[in-house]
Design an enzyme around this catalytic site. Structure first.
Site, mmCIF file in Angstrom:
data_model
loop_
_atom_site.group_PDB
_atom_site.id
_atom_site.type_symbol
_atom_site.label_atom_id
_atom_site.label_comp_id
_atom_site.label_asym_id
_atom_site.label_seq_id
_atom_site.Cartn_x
_atom_site.Cartn_y
_atom_site.Cartn_z
ATOM 1 C CE LYS A 77 -3.753 1.957 2.618
ATOM 2 N NZ LYS A 77 -4.928 1.966 3.644
ATOM 3 C CB SER A 152 -7.435 4.538 2.775
ATOM 4 O OG SER A 152 -6.880 3.767 3.757
ATOM 5 C CB SER A 176 -8.610 2.037 5.447
ATOM 6 O OG SER A 176 -8.988 3.101 5.627
#
Length: 474
Positions: A77, A152, A176
């Site tokens: 990520k 996210s 997220s």
């Protein structure tokens, strides 16, 4: 004819162990998928083909095959540092930032034998629950490219759902992992606070942010979680005396067996109800009903839970969200390059009185105790994963921070309180909308209750039979 990306991560792991495919062959296959699909989906912020192939060759030659994620492709990520690879945090401010050292989570996936293909897309500093930014193309939902992938960990979810990766790690500070997983028809796991040594939550404000997996199946999620927890094999090397309750794992066995009968509560209220107009869309309610019927037929006890209003939750969580943004390492003129939402959060966070922050932290600690007490008579609690269907790209207000926050709460009111309470949770796709977009449910466990969640989720997955379905672009 079956292609490599048609196999689950667990099947690929077994093929690698048998020598049916090599780490280099698998990496080449997924890199070709990324090259073809990423321009359309926007899942990757950065692709590193040369480094990935070099890493695959190193894994094949130097890393023992006993490493839990040996030869399996994934992506970091874009909030996590990998030495020598641009890390932009989803922000135009960090366009040219290349770190010299990798952070702990990246070191963990390397130690587990995985092969990173690059960086998955994230919104600016991982703050919102959607992955759309001024400086990047939006990350789109592979099931319907007019819709967002959530956030996210939106890039990670879009990459897995489109077959650009077999699974991917993400981080979850308010939903997220679970929000994009539910948006894209995946299994997403938010582990207990203290469970994953390299992403425990113990160093984050209010203990909210933890690392966990996004995957197409329950077993794949357990495989990746085991690798994140114990990259060098169990027992896990915990860095703190405080850790999650219960056994450390491994959890793959519980996910494969899917055994047991349990008592489940069904919760449709949220702690946001007093402050916002929360409405569960018919599609979300239909998904919950599918799960309830399936679990009842499997022999689990099901009980509707009475609402438990928490009128102080909204103010306390808003304070923590804004305070977290206060630490963003941007000052002066570069602030003008930040997203409008980030600028709003930054200003609010840096203006917070210390007393307000201290009071919010104390309130949320009491809230954690009340949630655990409320859930104590259940092995797990079932909720909708999302209150609404996945939102269209461009739906969120880019300029008005208050309106944007309200939109996020109304989309996903069932996730953030799980972070506040430190409990484990898993999302599982169970149905779809009239337009074929997946809808899921969330199961929340007791402290340290991952094994039970994997067992229930595996049974639910088998019953509804969605794990082998793919979007059209597959």
């Amino acid at each position: 004819m079956t292609s490599l990306h048609d196999h689950t991560a667990l099947e690929l792991h077994q093929m690698l162990q048998r020598g049916d495919v090599s780490p280099v062959e698998l990496t080449e296959h997924y890199l070709s998928r990324v090259e073809r699909l990423n321009p359309e989906v926007g899942a990757f912020a950065t692709v590193t083909p040369e480094a990935a192939l070099e890493r695959a060759r190193h894994v094949a030659a130097e890393v023992p095959k006993t490493a839990p994620l040996w030869g399996l492709p994934l992506a970091d990520k874009d909030l996590h540092l990998r030495a020598g690879v641009p890390t932009r945090f989803g922000s135009r401010v960090f366009t040219d930032f290349v770190p010299d050292a990798s952070d702990e989570l990246v070191q963990a996936v390397d130690a587990a034998g995985a092969v990173s293909l690059g960086k998955s897309q994230t919104p600016e500093f991982g703050l919102p629950s959607y992955t759309e930014g001024v400086g990047t193309i939006p990350t789109r939902n592979p099931w319907n490219l007019a819709l967002g992938a959530g956030g996210s960990s939106g890039g990670a979810a879009a990459a897995v759902a489109s077959g650009m990766l077999p699974f991917a790690p993400g981080s979850d500070g308010g939903g997220s992992i679970r929000i994009p997983a539910a948006s894209c028809g995946l299994v997403g796991v938010k582990p207990s606070r203290g469970r994953v040594p390299a992403g425990s939550g113990l160093t984050s404000l209010a203990g909210l942010g933890v690392a966990g997996p996004l995957a197409r199946t329950v077993a794949d999620a357990a495989l990746l979680l085991d690798g994140l927890i114990a990259p060098s094999g169990y027992p896990a090397a915990h860095r703190f005396a405080l850790r999650a309750a219960g056994d450390d794992g491994p959890f793959l066995g519980a996910a494969i067996r899917g055994e047991g009968r349990f008592q489940l509560g069904v919760m449709t209220d949220s702690p946001w109800d007093d402050a916002y107009d929360i409405a569960i869309a018919p599609e979300a309610r239909a998904a919950l009903d599918v799960a309830i019927e399936a679990l009842e037929r499997l022999g689990h006890g099901m009980e509707a839970m009475a609402p438990a209003p928490e009128p102080g939750y909204s103010e306390a969580f808003r304070t923590i969200w804004q305070a977290g943004a206060a630490t963003i390492p941007v000052d002066g003129e570069p602030e003008a390059l930040l997203e409008p939402l980030t600028q709003w959060l930054l200003a609010r966070g840096r203006a917070l009185p210390a007393r307000q922050l201290a009071e919010a932290l104390a309130w949320l600690t009491g809230f954690e105790e009340r949630v655990i007490r409320r859930f104590a008579s259940y092995d797990a609690v079932l909720t909708p994963a999302l209150a609404l269907t996945p939102r269209p790209v461009g739906w969120y207000d880019p300029d008005d921070g208050e309106h944007n926050f309200a939109q996020q709460v109304q989309f996903t009111p069932f996730t953030s309180f799980v972070n506040v309470s430190g409990l484990p949770a898993i999302t599982v796709p169970v149905s779809e909308t009239a337009n074929g977009v997946p809808m899921g449910v969330q199961l929340i466990g007791r402290p340290g209750g991952e094994a039970t969640l994997f067992a229930i989720a595996a049974q639910l997955e088998r019953r509804v039979g969605r794990s082998r379905r793919h979007p059209e672009l597959w």
